[in-house]
Write a protein that holds these residues in place. Structure first.
Motif, PDB file in Angstrom:
ATOM      1  N   THR A  27       0.844  -1.190   0.000  1.00 23.63           N
ATOM      2  CA  THR A  27       0.000   0.000   0.000  1.00 23.63           C
ATOM      3  C   THR A  27       0.884   1.246   0.000  1.00 23.63           C
ATOM      4  N   VAL A  28       0.258   2.397  -0.229  1.00 23.06           N
ATOM      5  CA  VAL A  28       0.993   3.668  -0.176  1.00 23.06           C
ATOM      6  C   VAL A  28       1.627   3.835   1.205  1.00 23.06           C
ATOM      7  N   ALA A  46       5.594   4.201   1.945  1.00 20.70           N
ATOM      8  CA  ALA A  46       6.077   5.405   2.634  1.00 20.70           C
ATOM      9  C   ALA A  46       6.908   5.032   3.858  1.00 20.70           C
ATOM     10  N   GLU A  47       6.440   4.067   4.609  1.00 16.09           N
ATOM     11  CA  GLU A  47       7.175   3.618   5.786  1.00 16.09           C
ATOM     12  C   GLU A  47       8.518   3.003   5.390  1.00 16.09           C
ATOM     13  N   GLU A  48       8.502   2.186   4.365  1.00 14.07           N
ATOM     14  CA  GLU A  48       9.723   1.525   3.895  1.00 14.07           C
ATOM     15  C   GLU A  48      10.768   2.539   3.433  1.00 14.07           C
ATOM     16  N   LEU A  49      10.325   3.584   2.724  1.00 11.19           N
ATOM     17  CA  LEU A  49      11.250   4.581   2.182  1.00 11.19           C
ATOM     18  C   LEU A  49      11.477   5.755   3.127  1.00 11.19           C
ATOM     19  N   ARG A  50      10.752   5.753   4.235  1.00 12.47           N
ATOM     20  CA  ARG A  50      10.873   6.827   5.237  1.00 12.47           C
ATOM     21  C   ARG A  50      10.533   8.198   4.666  1.00 12.47           C
ATOM     22  N   VAL A  51       9.431   8.236   3.940  1.00 18.38           N
ATOM     23  CA  VAL A  51       8.892   9.486   3.396  1.00 18.38           C
ATOM     24  C   VAL A  51       7.400   9.520   3.710  1.00 18.38           C
ATOM     25  N   SER A  52       6.769  10.635   3.417  1.00 17.89           N
ATOM     26  CA  SER A  52       5.333  10.759   3.691  1.00 17.89           C
ATOM     27  C   SER A  52       4.499  10.037   2.627  1.00 17.89           C
ATOM     28  N   LYS A  53       3.258   9.756   2.985  1.00 15.53           N
ATOM     29  CA  LYS A  53       2.328   9.166   2.021  1.00 15.53           C
ATOM     30  C   LYS A  53       2.097  10.130   0.864  1.00 15.53           C
ATOM     31  N   GLY A  54       2.097  11.426   1.150  1.00 14.18           N
ATOM     32  CA  GLY A  54       1.946  12.425   0.100  1.00 14.18           C
ATOM     33  C   GLY A  54       3.073  12.380  -0.911  1.00 14.18           C
ATOM     34  N   THR A  55       4.284  12.122  -0.444  1.00 13.98           N
ATOM     35  CA  THR A  55       5.434  12.001  -1.343  1.00 13.98           C
ATOM     36  C   THR A  55       5.254  10.803  -2.263  1.00 13.98           C
ATOM     37  N   LEU A  96       8.418  -1.225  -6.888  1.00 14.82           N
ATOM     38  CA  LEU A  96       9.165  -0.516  -5.845  1.00 14.82           C
ATOM     39  C   LEU A  96      10.649  -0.806  -5.984  1.00 14.82           C
ATOM     40  N   PHE A  97      10.987  -2.056  -6.231  1.00 17.25           N
ATOM     41  CA  PHE A  97      12.388  -2.444  -6.432  1.00 17.25           C
ATOM     42  C   PHE A  97      12.985  -1.669  -7.609  1.00 17.25           C
ATOM     43  N   ASN A  98      12.263  -1.594  -8.723  1.00 18.29           N
ATOM     44  CA  ASN A  98      12.738  -0.850  -9.894  1.00 18.29           C
ATOM     45  C   ASN A  98      12.910   0.628  -9.566  1.00 18.29           C
ATOM     46  N   PHE A  99      11.951   1.208  -8.859  1.00 18.25           N
ATOM     47  CA  PHE A  99      12.006   2.620  -8.486  1.00 18.25           C
ATOM     48  C   PHE A  99      13.248   2.916  -7.653  1.00 18.25           C
ATOM     49  N   TYR A 122      17.546   7.594  -4.823  1.00 18.58           N
ATOM     50  CA  TYR A 122      16.994   7.458  -3.485  1.00 18.58           C
ATOM     51  C   TYR A 122      18.068   6.990  -2.523  1.00 18.58           C
ATOM     52  N   LYS A 123      18.218   7.727  -1.444  1.00 17.75           N
ATOM     53  CA  LYS A 123      19.163   7.348  -0.395  1.00 17.75           C
ATOM     54  C   LYS A 123      18.411   7.359   0.932  1.00 17.75           C
ATOM     55  N   PRO A 124      18.282   6.231   1.586  1.00 19.52           N
ATOM     56  CA  PRO A 124      17.561   6.211   2.861  1.00 19.52           C
ATOM     57  C   PRO A 124      18.292   7.042   3.908  1.00 19.52           C
ATOM     58  N   LEU A 125      17.509   7.582   4.840  1.00 14.80           N
ATOM     59  CA  LEU A 125      18.114   8.344   5.917  1.00 14.80           C
ATOM     60  C   LEU A 125      18.855   7.398   6.861  1.00 14.80           C
ATOM     61  N   PRO A 126      19.967   7.853   7.426  1.00 16.48           N
ATOM     62  CA  PRO A 126      20.659   6.991   8.401  1.00 16.48           C
ATOM     63  C   PRO A 126      19.775   6.799   9.626  1.00 16.48           C
ATOM     64  N   THR A 127      19.883   5.644  10.252  1.00 10.72           N
ATOM     65  CA  THR A 127      19.061   5.371  11.435  1.00 10.72           C
ATOM     66  C   THR A 127      19.589   6.138  12.644  1.00 10.72           C
ATOM     67  N   THR A 128      20.856   6.469  12.648  1.00 10.11           N
ATOM     68  CA  THR A 128      21.428   7.289  13.721  1.00 10.11           C
ATOM     69  C   THR A 128      22.241   8.403  13.101  1.00 10.11           C
ATOM     70  N   LEU A 129      22.231   9.535  13.756  1.00 10.63           N
ATOM     71  CA  LEU A 129      22.990  10.674  13.244  1.00 10.63           C
ATOM     72  C   LEU A 129      24.316  10.820  13.943  1.00 10.63           C
TER      73      LEU A 129
END
Length: 64
Positions: free
Chosen positions: A7-8, A12-21, A48-51, A57-64
């Motif tokens: 689902t959207v 969004a959760e997987e890519l760590r972005v908003s549903k709107g994105t 999603l894999f192709n995208f 796309y670079k995921p955000l680090p889990t720790t800064l």
């Protein structure tokens, strides 16, 4: 049988972005999706894999 789609919200959760994105990616054609019930988008896991593999796309680090 395993679900071959997400689902959207799940994308969004997987890519760590908003549903709107995610909806914006779909509307601009960057991410392929369908509306089988005419209401909610679904995204095939393969799409999603192709995208992820064809974009910068670079995921955000889990720790800064």
């Amino acid at each position: 049988m395993l679900q071959d789609f997400l689902t959207v919200s799940e994308v969004a959760e997987e890519l760590r972005v908003s549903k709107g994105t995610i909806r914006q990616y779909i509307q601009t054609g960057k991410l392929k999706a369908s509306k089988p019930n005419g209401k909610n988008f679904i995204i095939l896991k393969a799409e999603l894999f192709n995208f992820v593999n064809k974009t910068e796309y670079k995921p955000l680090p889990t720790t800064l």
